[in-house]
Design a protein around this motif. Structure first.
Motif, PDB file in Angstrom:
ATOM      1  N   TRP A  35      88.057  -8.780 102.959  1.00  0.00           N
ATOM      2  CA  TRP A  35      86.851  -8.828 102.130  1.00  0.00           C
ATOM      3  C   TRP A  35      86.485  -7.449 101.607  1.00  0.00           C
ATOM      4  O   TRP A  35      86.017  -7.304 100.478  1.00  0.00           O
ATOM      5  N   SER A  36      86.748  -6.425 102.379  1.00  0.00           N
ATOM      6  CA  SER A  36      86.497  -5.064 101.927  1.00  0.00           C
ATOM      7  C   SER A  36      87.391  -4.715 100.735  1.00  0.00           C
ATOM      8  O   SER A  36      86.938  -4.126  99.743  1.00  0.00           O
ATOM      9  N   GLN A  37      88.660  -5.088 100.829  1.00  0.00           N
ATOM     10  CA  GLN A  37      89.602  -4.828  99.743  1.00  0.00           C
ATOM     11  C   GLN A  37      89.208  -5.606  98.491  1.00  0.00           C
ATOM     12  O   GLN A  37      89.233  -5.069  97.381  1.00  0.00           O
ATOM     13  N   LEU A  38      88.853  -6.862  98.651  1.00  0.00           N
ATOM     14  CA  LEU A  38      88.443  -7.682  97.516  1.00  0.00           C
ATOM     15  C   LEU A  38      87.197  -7.099  96.851  1.00  0.00           C
ATOM     16  O   LEU A  38      87.126  -7.001  95.624  1.00  0.00           O
ATOM     17  N   GLN A  39      86.232  -6.687  97.645  1.00  0.00           N
ATOM     18  CA  GLN A  39      85.014  -6.087  97.101  1.00  0.00           C
ATOM     19  C   GLN A  39      85.317  -4.788  96.360  1.00  0.00           C
ATOM     20  O   GLN A  39      84.747  -4.530  95.297  1.00  0.00           O
TER      21      GLN A  39
END
Length: 100
Positions: A35-39
């Motif tokens: 989720w950090s990468q996607l954000q």
């Protein structure tokens, strides 16, 4: 490049919840990193799109994104969704929005 990264991350929607819960039962950091990468990708896309829309000079090749990602509202909504998302199953809704 950012659009390709987003597409690859959204492909995570094909992983079944059963597979995820079995494989990553105690791997909470997998969720956090994903989720950090996607954000991060969505935030960069949003910044690039906004700067391209406010720039009075011609777009550089790095700023020129396809027509799909040029929709500031769509990218902004995807970013908001990514901030609230906690399950890989929510990637289906994000993919539908992106491809609409």
């Amino acid at each position: 490049m950012l659009e390709s990264a987003l597409f690859l991350l959204l492909e995570g929607r094909h992983i079944s919840e059963e597979t995820i819960s079995y494989s990553f039962k105690n791997e909470e950091q997998v969720y956090v990193k994903f989720w950090s990468q996607l954000q991060m990708v969505l935030k960069r896309m949003l910044a690039t799109t906004l700067s391209a829309n406010t720039s009075k000079s011609p777009l550089t090749s790095q700023q020129s994104l396809s027509g799909r990602s040029g929709d500031v509202g769509k990218v902004r909504e995807l970013y908001k969704m990514s901030l609230k998302s906690t399950e890989f199953g929510q990637l289906h809704a994000m993919h539908r929005l992106w491809t609409s």
